[in-house]
Design a protein around this motif. Structure first.
Motif, PDB file in Angstrom:
ATOM      1  N   ALA A  44      -0.831   7.676   3.756  1.00  0.00           N
ATOM      2  CA  ALA A  44      -0.068   5.823   3.737  1.00  0.00           C
ATOM      3  C   ALA A  44       0.754   5.653   4.450  1.00  0.00           C
ATOM      4  O   ALA A  44       0.678   4.423   5.390  1.00  0.00           O
ATOM      5  N   TRP A  95       0.674  -1.578   0.088  1.00  0.00           N
ATOM      6  CA  TRP A  95      -0.328   0.250  -0.212  1.00  0.00           C
ATOM      7  C   TRP A  95       1.142   1.333  -0.336  1.00  0.00           C
ATOM      8  O   TRP A  95       0.643   2.055  -1.366  1.00  0.00           O
ATOM      9  N   ASP A 128      -3.485  -0.127  -4.846  1.00  0.00           N
ATOM     10  CA  ASP A 128      -3.191   0.461  -4.170  1.00  0.00           C
ATOM     11  C   ASP A 128      -4.806   0.212  -2.945  1.00  0.00           C
ATOM     12  O   ASP A 128      -4.244   0.359  -1.977  1.00  0.00           O
ATOM     13  N   GLU A 168       1.970   5.959  -6.994  1.00  0.00           N
ATOM     14  CA  GLU A 168       0.198   6.598  -7.825  1.00  0.00           C
ATOM     15  C   GLU A 168       0.530   8.205  -6.980  1.00  0.00           C
ATOM     16  O   GLU A 168       0.797   8.883  -8.192  1.00  0.00           O
ATOM     17  N   SER A 176       1.078   3.372  -2.534  1.00  0.00           N
ATOM     18  CA  SER A 176       0.718   5.361  -2.308  1.00  0.00           C
ATOM     19  C   SER A 176       2.215   6.318  -3.438  1.00  0.00           C
ATOM     20  O   SER A 176       1.638   6.989  -4.013  1.00  0.00           O
ATOM     21  N   ARG A 211      -4.465  -1.777   0.423  1.00  0.00           N
ATOM     22  CA  ARG A 211      -5.050  -1.587   1.393  1.00  0.00           C
ATOM     23  C   ARG A 211      -6.427  -1.668   2.411  1.00  0.00           C
ATOM     24  O   ARG A 211      -6.175  -2.424   3.701  1.00  0.00           O
ATOM     25  N   GLY A 259      -1.515  12.456  -0.070  1.00  0.00           N
ATOM     26  CA  GLY A 259      -1.163  10.703   0.081  1.00  0.00           C
ATOM     27  C   GLY A 259      -0.547   9.659   0.595  1.00  0.00           C
ATOM     28  O   GLY A 259      -0.167   9.022   1.067  1.00  0.00           O
TER      29      GLY A 259
END
Lengths: 143, 144
Positions: B122, A85, A118, A92, A89, A122, B118
């Motif tokens: 995370a 994750w 992602d 992304e 991230s 998660r 973001g």
């Protein structure tokens, strides 16, 4: 099953992949099946009460070791999915920022995959974490 | 502990040796009694050293996750504040301030902030999750 350091006269009362319970002239001794050249984990007197305590310790520690293995798998799930994750991230964010600032021109398909991976990581992370906590509390309650 | 000698030290634990054997202590502990004791001799020393290294490693891992959670939380908080500040104090001319195009500077900054936010989010949640699991795993093992 032979255990290093154990007197030959010792009689095996119980054994599994984690522990060995032995009886000799002195009493009962619970050994770890994995560790070598080490003393017993715990000893008990040679009596009826000693046998009950020894057998109880053997069962309780075996149960705990078995449950600990299940917790280990869940912990590994949390570790791996959390790492994926966090990594997803970063990918992304780089793609999104690059596209928004004009650094990258065509990222739509890669971005869609990154967002999907992602999100999946998660969900797995959250489910594994919640499951781990619930299982941990439940196992501890049963101890 | 007067005649004892420190043979191993980490930032969370230290191991001492005296005539009776080995003792494991926590750096921050208030008690005068050691966390664990081990008999003198090679077997006791081996157990003491192994336990010292395992406990130090586990404590370091938990603390690392805690620090990462704080860093992730700070990143998340700061980027959110920066986004709010950008809304309150626009940096583009009034005629283009609300146009979300790549030519608009605030749009570019917002995009970067969103990306960093973001990642911070995370890091925050993953670190908290890892912290909880590492803490519980440590406790499970110690309760043996």
């Amino acid at each position: 099953m032979t255990t290093p350091g154990v007197e030959p006269a010792a009689e095996e009362i119980g054994a599994n992949r984690w522990f060995v319970l032995l009886r000799d002239d002195v009493g009962y001794a619970l050994w770890s099946a994995a560790e070598e050249d080490d003393g017993p984990i715990v000893t008990f007197p040679d009596s009826e009460a000693g046998f009950d305590d020894a057998w109880g310790a053997f069962e309780r520690r075996t149960r705990r070791a078995r449950r600990g293995r299940a917790l280990g798998w869940l912990a590994a799930g949390v570790a791996v999915s959390g790492g994926l994750w966090a990594l997803g991230s970063v990918v992304e964010a780089v793609l999104y920022t690059g596209a928004a600032t004009g650094l990258f021109r065509s990222i739509s398909s890669i971005y869609t995959w990154a967002v999907g991976a992602d999100s999946a990581a998660r969900i797995v992370f959250e489910v594994a974490l919640a499951t781990y906590v619930v299982v941990w509390m439940e196992l501890r309650r049963r101890d | 502990m007067d005649a004892s000698e420190v043979i191993e030290r980490s930032w969370s634990h230290f191991l001492t040796r005296d005539d009776e054997g080995f003792a494991l202590w926590g750096v921050d502990q208030d008690s005068e009694h050691p966390l664990l004791t081990f008999p003198a001799g090679p077997v006791g020393e081996e157990r003491a050293l192994a336990t010292f290294h395992i406990r130090s490693r586990e404590t370091a891992r938990v603390r690392r996750f805690g620090v990462a959670a704080i860093i992730g939380g700070a990143i998340f908080l700061l980027t959110n504040l920066a986004e709010m500040a950008l809304d309150v104090f626009p940096i583009d001319p009034p005629e283009t301030a609300n146009l979300f195009t790549p030519e608009n500077l605030s749009y570019k900054i917002q995009a970067v902030l969103l990306g960093v936010e973001g990642v911070g989010y995370a890091i925050l949640l993953v670190s908290v999750g890892w912290y909880v699991v590492a803490w519980l795993q440590r406790r499970w093992r110690r309760e043996g």
